[in-house]
Design an enzyme around this catalytic site. Structure first.
Site, PDB file in Angstrom:
ATOM      1  N   CYS A 190      10.085  56.851 -12.562  1.00 43.02           N
ATOM      2  CA  CYS A 190       9.042  57.874 -12.699  1.00 43.02           C
ATOM      3  C   CYS A 190       9.176  58.628 -14.030  1.00 43.02           C
ATOM      4  O   CYS A 190      10.188  59.295 -14.257  1.00 43.02           O
ATOM      5  CB  CYS A 190       9.138  58.838 -11.525  1.00 43.02           C
ATOM      6  SG  CYS A 190       8.170  60.336 -11.692  1.00 43.02           S
ATOM      7  N   CYS A 235       9.770  62.382 -13.614  1.00 47.63           N
ATOM      8  CA  CYS A 235      11.137  62.629 -13.135  1.00 47.63           C
ATOM      9  C   CYS A 235      12.133  62.526 -14.290  1.00 47.63           C
ATOM     10  O   CYS A 235      13.076  63.314 -14.380  1.00 47.63           O
ATOM     11  CB  CYS A 235      11.508  61.638 -12.040  1.00 47.63           C
ATOM     12  SG  CYS A 235      10.426  61.680 -10.598  1.00 47.63           S
TER      13      CYS A 235
END
Length: 170
Positions: free
Chosen positions: A29, A32
């Protein structure tokens, strides 16, 4: 060695005691990855803030992502003695620290009792997420290891679903 506690299905109940900030992330991600350094810095300050900072890799712990009903990444929760609140603020170090120091979490509505990660309902949700992971592993085994065509694998699952339904109906 990272000051961030890694949580999994066997130790997640640690968040039921004390004050925690918990991040749900996936290694792939981009969002993230952007806050990873901030989260590490936040964890280094956790002792001064009186909290524990943890993280959960949703790719490795589908049961926990189901228990917390994680639908977006990264997702951050605040927990204080088993009362959970979803953090929706800015993801800067200053804002994360301010959320704890200024006790901003007190103004956030707690997660409803039936949706609480420690509830029976969410325990069942965790089980469903585990089950879906198990089905994915079987599918990958059938298609990857045994070389069965994808549609044949789907057919096997359809047949198994029908037979299980028939058996339970009898």
């Amino acid at each position: 060695r990272s000051p961030v506690r890694v949580l999994c299905g066997s130790n997640w109940s640690l968040v039921l005691q004390g004050q925690w900030m918990l991040e749900f992330y996936a290694p792939w991600c981009p969002a993230c990855q952007q806050i990873e350094a901030t989260w590490e810095s936040f964890a280094k300050e956790s002792e001064h803030l009186g909290i524990t900072v943890g993280k959960v890799d949703v790719t490795q712990e589908p049961g926990l992502s189901g228990r917390f009903f994680v639908t977006t990444l990264p997702t951050i929760y605040h927990a204080n003695d088993g009362v959970f609140r979803r953090y929706r603020g800015s993801r800067t170090l200053e804002d994360l620290q301010g959320y704890i120091l200024e006790r901003k979490w007190e103004a956030v509505e707690p997660v409803a009792g039936w949706k609480s990660p420690s509830s029976i309902m969410m325990h069942g949700m965790a089980g469903l997420f585990h089950f879906s992971g198990w089905i994915r592993q079987i599918h990958n085994y059938l298609t990857g290891t045994l070389g069965i065509h994808v549609w044949v694998s789907y057919g096997i699952f359809i047949l198994a679903t029908l037979l299980i339904g028939l058996f339970l109906g009898l």
